[in-house]
Design a protein around this motif. Sequence first.
Motif, PDB file in Angstrom:
ATOM      1  N   ALA A  73       5.554   8.200   9.138  1.00  0.00           N
ATOM      2  CA  ALA A  73       5.888   7.683   7.818  1.00  0.00           C
ATOM      3  C   ALA A  73       7.070   8.429   7.224  1.00  0.00           C
ATOM      4  N   ALA A  74       7.183   9.732   7.508  1.00  0.00           N
ATOM      5  CA  ALA A  74       8.312  10.500   6.988  1.00  0.00           C
ATOM      6  C   ALA A  74       9.617  10.015   7.594  1.00  0.00           C
ATOM      7  N   LYS A  75       9.609   9.720   8.880  1.00  0.00           N
ATOM      8  CA  LYS A  75      10.825   9.198   9.514  1.00  0.00           C
ATOM      9  C   LYS A  75      11.170   7.821   8.990  1.00  0.00           C
ATOM     10  N   ARG A  76      10.139   7.061   8.769  1.00  0.00           N
ATOM     11  CA  ARG A  76      10.337   5.686   8.364  1.00  0.00           C
ATOM     12  C   ARG A  76      10.803   5.596   6.907  1.00  0.00           C
ATOM     13  N   ARG A  77      10.259   6.473   6.053  1.00  0.00           N
ATOM     14  CA  ARG A  77      10.537   6.408   4.615  1.00  0.00           C
ATOM     15  C   ARG A  77      11.460   7.544   4.153  1.00  0.00           C
ATOM     16  N   PHE A  78      12.329   8.014   5.021  1.00  0.00           N
ATOM     17  CA  PHE A  78      13.174   9.152   4.689  1.00  0.00           C
ATOM     18  C   PHE A  78      14.076   8.862   3.489  1.00  0.00           C
ATOM     19  N   LEU A  79      14.605   7.643   3.445  1.00  0.00           N
ATOM     20  CA  LEU A  79      15.474   7.295   2.327  1.00  0.00           C
ATOM     21  C   LEU A  79      14.720   7.286   1.002  1.00  0.00           C
ATOM     22  N   PHE A  80      13.458   6.852   1.038  1.00  0.00           N
ATOM     23  CA  PHE A  80      12.659   6.845  -0.183  1.00  0.00           C
ATOM     24  C   PHE A  80      12.373   8.266  -0.678  1.00  0.00           C
ATOM     25  N   PHE A  81      12.448   9.229   0.221  1.00  0.00           N
ATOM     26  CA  PHE A  81      12.316  10.634  -0.171  1.00  0.00           C
ATOM     27  C   PHE A  81      13.650  11.228  -0.598  1.00  0.00           C
ATOM     28  N   LEU A  82      14.705  10.883   0.160  1.00  0.00           N
ATOM     29  CA  LEU A  82      15.997  11.516  -0.070  1.00  0.00           C
ATOM     30  C   LEU A  82      16.636  11.061  -1.374  1.00  0.00           C
ATOM     31  N   ILE A  83      16.552   9.752  -1.636  1.00  0.00           N
ATOM     32  CA  ILE A  83      17.235   9.238  -2.828  1.00  0.00           C
ATOM     33  C   ILE A  83      16.675   9.848  -4.120  1.00  0.00           C
ATOM     34  N   PRO A  84      15.331   9.817  -4.351  1.00  0.00           N
ATOM     35  CA  PRO A  84      14.833  10.493  -5.588  1.00  0.00           C
ATOM     36  C   PRO A  84      15.153  11.980  -5.620  1.00  0.00           C
ATOM     37  N   PHE A  85      15.088  12.621  -4.462  1.00  0.00           N
ATOM     38  CA  PHE A  85      15.386  14.065  -4.438  1.00  0.00           C
ATOM     39  C   PHE A  85      16.823  14.330  -4.829  1.00  0.00           C
ATOM     40  N   ILE A  86      17.772  13.542  -4.268  1.00  0.00           N
ATOM     41  CA  ILE A  86      19.185  13.754  -4.589  1.00  0.00           C
ATOM     42  C   ILE A  86      19.459  13.435  -6.061  1.00  0.00           C
ATOM     43  N   LEU A  87      18.833  12.341  -6.550  1.00  0.00           N
ATOM     44  CA  LEU A  87      19.058  11.983  -7.949  1.00  0.00           C
ATOM     45  C   LEU A  87      18.537  13.070  -8.897  1.00  0.00           C
ATOM     46  N   VAL A  88      17.324  13.532  -8.627  1.00  0.00           N
ATOM     47  CA  VAL A  88      16.765  14.580  -9.507  1.00  0.00           C
ATOM     48  C   VAL A  88      17.566  15.870  -9.386  1.00  0.00           C
ATOM     49  N   LEU A  89      17.946  16.227  -8.155  1.00  0.00           N
ATOM     50  CA  LEU A  89      18.733  17.445  -7.962  1.00  0.00           C
ATOM     51  C   LEU A  89      20.091  17.333  -8.639  1.00  0.00           C
ATOM     52  N   ALA A  90      20.713  16.165  -8.519  1.00  0.00           N
ATOM     53  CA  ALA A  90      22.001  15.968  -9.181  1.00  0.00           C
ATOM     54  C   ALA A  90      21.852  16.045 -10.698  1.00  0.00           C
ATOM     55  N   GLY A  91      20.757  15.452 -11.199  1.00  0.00           N
ATOM     56  CA  GLY A  91      20.519  15.560 -12.641  1.00  0.00           C
ATOM     57  C   GLY A  91      20.301  16.999 -13.083  1.00  0.00           C
ATOM     58  N   SER A  92      19.595  17.759 -12.256  1.00  0.00           N
ATOM     59  CA  SER A  92      19.368  19.180 -12.582  1.00  0.00           C
ATOM     60  C   SER A  92      20.677  19.950 -12.576  1.00  0.00           C
ATOM     61  N   VAL A  93      21.516  19.664 -11.579  1.00  0.00           N
ATOM     62  CA  VAL A  93      22.812  20.337 -11.519  1.00  0.00           C
ATOM     63  C   VAL A  93      23.670  19.953 -12.718  1.00  0.00           C
ATOM     64  N   ALA A  94      23.657  18.668 -13.061  1.00  0.00           N
ATOM     65  CA  ALA A  94      24.437  18.241 -14.225  1.00  0.00           C
ATOM     66  C   ALA A  94      23.923  18.893 -15.497  1.00  0.00           C
ATOM     67  N   LEU A  95      22.591  18.950 -15.626  1.00  0.00           N
ATOM     68  CA  LEU A  95      22.023  19.592 -16.814  1.00  0.00           C
ATOM     69  C   LEU A  95      22.388  21.068 -16.877  1.00  0.00           C
ATOM     70  N   ALA A  96      22.291  21.755 -15.731  1.00  0.00           N
ATOM     71  CA  ALA A  96      22.611  23.192 -15.705  1.00  0.00           C
ATOM     72  C   ALA A  96      24.079  23.443 -15.998  1.00  0.00           C
ATOM     73  N   MET A  97      24.950  22.499 -15.554  1.00  0.00           N
ATOM     74  CA  MET A  97      26.372  22.707 -15.783  1.00  0.00           C
ATOM     75  C   MET A  97      26.804  22.289 -17.190  1.00  0.00           C
ATOM     76  N   LEU A  98      26.124  21.269 -17.738  1.00  0.00           N
ATOM     77  CA  LEU A  98      26.555  20.737 -19.027  1.00  0.00           C
ATOM     78  C   LEU A  98      26.003  21.518 -20.204  1.00  0.00           C
ATOM     79  N   LEU A  99      24.851  22.158 -20.025  1.00  0.00           N
ATOM     80  CA  LEU A  99      24.307  22.959 -21.131  1.00  0.00           C
ATOM     81  C   LEU A  99      25.251  24.101 -21.473  1.00  0.00           C
ATOM     82  N   PRO A 100      25.539  24.306 -22.759  1.00  0.00           N
ATOM     83  CA  PRO A 100      26.479  25.386 -23.115  1.00  0.00           C
ATOM     84  C   PRO A 100      25.874  26.760 -22.831  1.00  0.00           C
ATOM     85  N   ALA A 101      26.704  27.617 -22.316  1.00  0.00           N
ATOM     86  CA  ALA A 101      26.252  28.981 -22.002  1.00  0.00           C
ATOM     87  C   ALA A 101      26.165  29.799 -23.277  1.00  0.00           C
ATOM     88  N   LYS A 102      25.124  30.589 -23.376  1.00  0.00           N
ATOM     89  CA  LYS A 102      24.926  31.490 -24.503  1.00  0.00           C
ATOM     90  C   LYS A 102      24.866  32.920 -23.992  1.00  0.00           C
TER      91      LYS A 102
END
Length: 545
Positions: A23-52
């Motif tokens: 199932a992991a081989k078969r559904r790899f895209l269903f795992f990768l896409i949410p992971f990349i989206l969430v990771l990208a959102g986390s990176v964007a949030l970490a970069m966009l938040l103003p540093a204090k």
Amino acid sequence: MSQEFSLNQEEASPINFERILSAAKRRFLFFLIPFILVLAGSVALAMLLPAKYSSWGTVLVETQQISPDLVESTITTDPDQRIRMIQQRVMTRENLLKVIDKYNVYGEDRKVLTVSDLVGKMQDEIGIEVITSSFSGNRREETTIAFTVGFNHQNPQIATDVANELVTLFLSENVRTRTERATEATAFLAEEANKVRRQLAQVENELVVYKQKYGNALPEHLGLRQDMLDRSETEIRDLRRDLRTLEEEKRYLEIELTSARSGLTASTGGQSELARNLSSLKDQLLEASTRLTDNHPTIIALKKRISALEQQVEEETRQAMASAAQGSSAGNAYNPVVERLQIRIAGTDDRIQAIRNQIAATSKKVAELEAIIIEIPQVERGLAGLNRTYEDLLNKLNDLESRQAQAQLSQNLEEGKKAERFVLLEPPIVPTDPYSPNRKKILGVGAMFGIALGIACVFLIELLDRRIHSASELEAVLKHPPIVSIPYIQTKMETSRQRMKIILYLLSVVVLFAVLLVLVHFFYRPLDEIFYQLWVSFDRLLLQF
């Protein structure tokens, strides 16, 4: 119905790792896409938040340099309490607005936000932490040894400048507060001492007036007045004795004068002898009365003898006067004896009058002394009250002067900065790393959430998919093994498509990693510094082994 039943039976079966891997081989895209989206959102949030950035300074609470046994400070408040009090004075609206305008803390927001919002926002960014230590291990006996003052801001230089300003305000406010309190204590004690001095001067004046008013009846003169009274009474007794003697002498002189006028000079010797005996007995009676009582036999016998002699003297006096009356008709010839006796009688009268005047004067003096002695206890009570008030005020003045001297020493101690003080142990420095946001934590949480979301998506797709994908699944449904299993044969086009997918996956990962590196380099920290820090950490790790 049978298919659903079979699927439920399959779900109740033990975990099949082969099916999970498939199932992991078969559904790899269903795992990768949410992971990349969430990771990208986390990176964007970490970069966009103003540093204090946060800059902190450490202030040491230094104990009194001179032993408290030698000089005791008048300020005995707890350091923690004093820190909280100074905090309230420093963080007033006026002080914070001065700091905001001085360092342009909020830029254009200064024109937009209200004063209350600016002050509240700055108070939220100021941090004060107390450092305590317990020497006995008991939390109740913890002692404040230092405290830290910090400020948070997006600009590290402004954070450092404001933190330095706050530290300076704390240090200067502590010195000003302690000096003012010591000065107020000294001034208060000086004012109280002056009040007591004025009261003491008033009581002294009352004492002077009182002693002048009752100068003759002062208690310290009681012994002198009693001695004077005793001497006066003794003097009166002596004068009265002298008076009796003179009166007797005058009586005898009058008898002799009568005899001289009658010409009975021959009997004068016998009468003089009788008078001398009477005078001698009276002297003996006077001397014995000073030692013996009136009921003593000696006193009684002397009085009887004196009474008998007095009767004899009176009898002779009558006889002499009768003879003088008979001989007066014979003639009034000049007689020098009579003249001398008259002169002596006149002198005796003068002495008797003088003694009577002395007795009257001395009696008046005795009466005055007795009145003074009677008045002395009342004067003593009034004087004792004034003296007691004077002693109380004097003791109070001495105590206030001692306290004033101690307060003056404490003031000198504060002005010389020898008492308990705040010492800047570590000044605020320009921070190099922001304390917020915690990009590592954001990325870590984002990665974990992406993995969890990907696994959840794969699990959800598998639950919704009712298709059979393997011989084991078919066997589980039919309860019989299949006769033959024909493997799936991929065409060349499918193989190339699969390779392209793998290449695209790898390229996407590489591109995503490159984008992450670029974002970290420009928005977080230069890569050369990160690599250098990693190299130093790795080198230290090797040295430990």
